[in-house]
Design a protein around this motif. Structure first.
Motif, short mmCIF file in Angstrom:
data_model
loop_
_atom_site.label_atom_id
_atom_site.label_comp_id
_atom_site.label_asym_id
_atom_site.label_seq_id
_atom_site.Cartn_x
_atom_site.Cartn_y
_atom_site.Cartn_z
N LEU A 173 0.81 -1.20 0.00
CA LEU A 173 0.00 0.00 0.00
C LEU A 173 0.85 1.26 0.00
O LEU A 173 1.98 1.24 0.51
CB LEU A 173 -0.89 0.02 1.25
N GLN A 174 0.29 2.33 -0.54
CA GLN A 174 0.96 3.63 -0.49
C GLN A 174 0.69 4.27 0.86
O GLN A 174 -0.45 4.61 1.18
CB GLN A 174 0.47 4.54 -1.61
N VAL A 175 1.75 4.44 1.64
CA VAL A 175 1.63 5.02 2.98
C VAL A 175 2.79 5.98 3.20
O VAL A 175 3.94 5.64 2.93
CB VAL A 175 1.66 3.92 4.07
N SER A 188 -4.00 6.13 6.82
CA SER A 188 -4.25 5.55 8.14
C SER A 188 -5.40 4.54 8.09
O SER A 188 -5.36 3.49 8.75
CB SER A 188 -4.56 6.65 9.15
N ARG A 189 -6.42 4.81 7.29
CA ARG A 189 -7.55 3.89 7.14
C ARG A 189 -7.12 2.62 6.42
O ARG A 189 -7.58 1.52 6.76
CB ARG A 189 -8.70 4.56 6.39
N LEU A 190 -6.24 2.75 5.44
CA LEU A 190 -5.73 1.57 4.76
C LEU A 190 -5.04 0.64 5.75
O LEU A 190 -5.24 -0.59 5.74
CB LEU A 190 -4.74 1.97 3.66
N MET A 191 -4.20 1.20 6.62
CA MET A 191 -3.50 0.40 7.61
C MET A 191 -4.47 -0.26 8.59
O MET A 191 -4.29 -1.41 8.99
CB MET A 191 -2.48 1.25 8.35
N GLU A 192 -5.52 0.46 8.95
CA GLU A 192 -6.53 -0.09 9.86
C GLU A 192 -7.23 -1.30 9.23
O GLU A 192 -7.47 -2.31 9.90
CB GLU A 192 -7.55 0.98 10.22
N LYS A 196 -7.22 -5.12 10.47
CA LYS A 196 -8.48 -5.82 10.75
C LYS A 196 -8.48 -7.21 10.14
O LYS A 196 -8.99 -8.17 10.74
CB LYS A 196 -9.66 -5.01 10.21
N HIS A 197 -7.89 -7.33 8.94
CA HIS A 197 -7.85 -8.61 8.25
C HIS A 197 -6.61 -9.42 8.60
O HIS A 197 -6.42 -10.52 8.07
CB HIS A 197 -7.91 -8.39 6.74
N GLY A 198 -5.77 -8.89 9.48
CA GLY A 198 -4.58 -9.63 9.91
C GLY A 198 -3.52 -9.76 8.83
O GLY A 198 -2.76 -10.74 8.83
N LYS A 199 -3.43 -8.77 7.93
CA LYS A 199 -2.46 -8.84 6.84
C LYS A 199 -1.31 -7.85 7.07
O LYS A 199 -1.55 -6.65 7.27
CB LYS A 199 -3.14 -8.50 5.50
N PRO A 200 -0.06 -8.33 7.03
CA PRO A 200 1.06 -7.41 7.11
C PRO A 200 1.15 -6.56 5.84
O PRO A 200 0.66 -6.97 4.78
CB PRO A 200 2.28 -8.33 7.24
N VAL A 201 1.78 -5.40 5.96
CA VAL A 201 1.79 -4.42 4.87
C VAL A 201 3.22 -4.14 4.41
O VAL A 201 4.11 -3.90 5.23
CB VAL A 201 1.14 -3.10 5.33
N TYR A 237 11.03 7.92 6.17
CA TYR A 237 11.19 6.50 6.42
C TYR A 237 10.90 6.14 7.87
O TYR A 237 10.26 5.12 8.16
CB TYR A 237 12.59 6.03 6.03
N ARG A 238 11.35 6.98 8.81
CA ARG A 238 11.09 6.69 10.23
C ARG A 238 9.59 6.64 10.52
O ARG A 238 9.14 5.83 11.32
CB ARG A 238 11.77 7.73 11.12
N PHE A 239 8.85 7.51 9.87
CA PHE A 239 7.40 7.49 10.07
C PHE A 239 6.85 6.11 9.73
O PHE A 239 6.00 5.57 10.46
CB PHE A 239 6.74 8.55 9.19
N CYS A 240 7.32 5.52 8.65
CA CYS A 240 6.79 4.24 8.17
C CYS A 240 7.40 3.04 8.91
O CYS A 240 6.69 2.08 9.21
CB CYS A 240 7.02 4.10 6.68
N TRP A 241 8.69 3.08 9.17
CA TRP A 241 9.33 1.96 9.85
C TRP A 241 8.68 1.64 11.18
O TRP A 241 8.66 0.49 11.61
CB TRP A 241 10.82 2.25 10.08
N ASN A 242 8.19 2.64 11.86
CA ASN A 242 7.70 2.46 13.22
C ASN A 242 6.19 2.28 13.32
O ASN A 242 5.63 2.28 14.42
CB ASN A 242 8.16 3.63 14.09
N LEU A 243 5.53 2.12 12.18
CA LEU A 243 4.11 1.79 12.19
C LEU A 243 3.93 0.30 12.50
O LEU A 243 4.73 -0.53 12.07
CB LEU A 243 3.48 2.11 10.83
#
Length: 374
Positions: A173-175, A188-192, A196-201, A237-243
């Motif tokens: 996904l684009q995040v 943020s909704r994409l990640m949620e 919910k479906h238990g899928k890593p991104v 990158y830090r924003f994404c690495w720590n999600l």
């Protein structure tokens, strides 16, 4: 989440913008320089390499064979590649992409195989060609370890796809921090939904195609004041690495300096401090203030458009150029993101303006977009 799916680190090497010997020939990859980049990446403990059937007209996959597969034990790295079934003339051609990719890569399996750019009308081709069942059969045959899909679409579409295909192992996904609370993209909704479906991104575009590495002065000064030694890419990158729930964060690297900087940033990665998060929030607010069209992506305009013009997407791209000051980048995005309904298709009926809660002069904005990008 299946822990066996996780690579050694979250730093991913995106192989879409590799160094060239001839800038006019996208297939003329500088293999010797690429080898140095691969070595620096691997020596830092990173293992994830991302390519696709179409990157560099196929030369990205062959470059990986020469720079990586032939030079390192197969178990020491992970490979991801992708199939654009919607761009193929028939199902046989779409399924044959895997054979071609494996031959180019010089391996008998890929770790991560993606159905590429699912969403919108493109999904119908993946359905028609039987690609969902195909990747599961190839998993059983051992030629694919994990199957997933990438998409540039909204959270509702992602929810529908994962509901229809719970067998998929992951999503791409684009995040990024600019899209996180953006009314159009709402990362943020994409990640949620993925959670919910238990899928890593797998995260793509963490720096928005490099735009978050070249911020306008008003936003750049905010980040520089908060952390004078940190580069703009490091913030992205830090924003994404720590999600939470992140499998890998892709960084498209084009030279050795970028590789060294990125692996150093990942080595030193820590979550944002409260002061750093406040600075990032301020920088995003500055970027938002540069937007020129007050569109909230409510989509009321689209429902009444007889020409199917992709109005919210056009407004988003106008704002993106205003925020990044990069016309060519936005024009390239426009060429495919509005293909189903470009601004020039507007018949000026006024139905959209009658529905717009923000009272945007949509017809004039569409004229402006057509002149700028078509």
């Amino acid at each position: 989440m299946n822990q066996n799916i996780m690579p050694a680190s979250k730093m991913g090497f995106g192989c879409m913008r590799l160094p060239l010997l001839d800038e006019s020939d996208v297939a003329s990859i500088d293999i010797e320089l690429f080898k140095q980049m691969v070595d620096a990446f691997m020596e830092a403990g990173n293992t994830y390499f991302d390519t696709a059937f179409v990157y560099h007209n196929g030369a990205s996959e062959t470059a990986l064979r020469e720079a990586l597969v032939k030079r390192y034990p197969r178990e020491s790295f992970t490979l991801a590649t992708k199939c654009l079934a919607w761009a193929m003339p028939d199902g046989e051609s779409a399924k044959n992409c895997l054979d071609v990719s494996l031959e180019r890569l010089g391996t008998d399996y890929v770790d991560y195989y993606l159905l590429h750019n699912v969403g919108g009308k493109r999904t119908a081709k993946f359905d028609e060609y039987g690609m969902w069942d195909f990747v599961q059969r190839e998993k059983e045959a051992g030629r694919i370890r994990f199957a997933g899909f990438s998409m540039h679409d909204n959270a509702d579409t992602l929810d529908q796809l994962l509901t229809a295909h719970p067998e998929m192992d992951f999503v791409q996904l684009q995040v990024n921090y600019l899209d996180w609370d953006d009314p159009h993209n709402k990362a943020s909704r994409l990640m949620e939904v993925a959670q919910k479906h238990g899928k890593p991104v797998i995260i793509m575009e963490p720096a928005r195609g490099g735009r978050l590495c070249n911020l306008p002065p008003q936003a750049a000064q905010v980040l520089e004041k908060a952390a004078p030694e940190a580069g703009q890419a490091q913030w992205a990158y830090r924003f994404c690495w720590n999600l939470p729930g992140v499998l890998s964060v892709l960084s498209g690297m084009s030279n050795l300096q970028q590789t060294h900087e990125n692996v150093a940033s990942y080595r030193d990665n820590v979550p944002f401090s409260p002061a750093e998060q406040a600075a990032l929030d301020e920088a995003v607010a500055v970027l938002r203030s540069l937007a020129s069209v007050p569109c909230t992506s409510c989509n009321y305009c689209v429902k009444g458009c007889p020409a199917n013009v992709q109005i919210p997407k056009v407004m988003e791209l106008l704002n993106l150029e205003a925020m990044t000051n990069d016309h060519q980048f936005v024009k390239d995005l426009y060429s495919w993101q509005t293909a189903e309904g470009p601004a020039s298709a507007c018949i000026q009926c006024g139905a959209c303006e009658a529905m717009c809660p923000q009272q945007i002069d949509i017809i004039n904005q569409l004229k402006r977009a057509a002149e700028k990008y078509e």
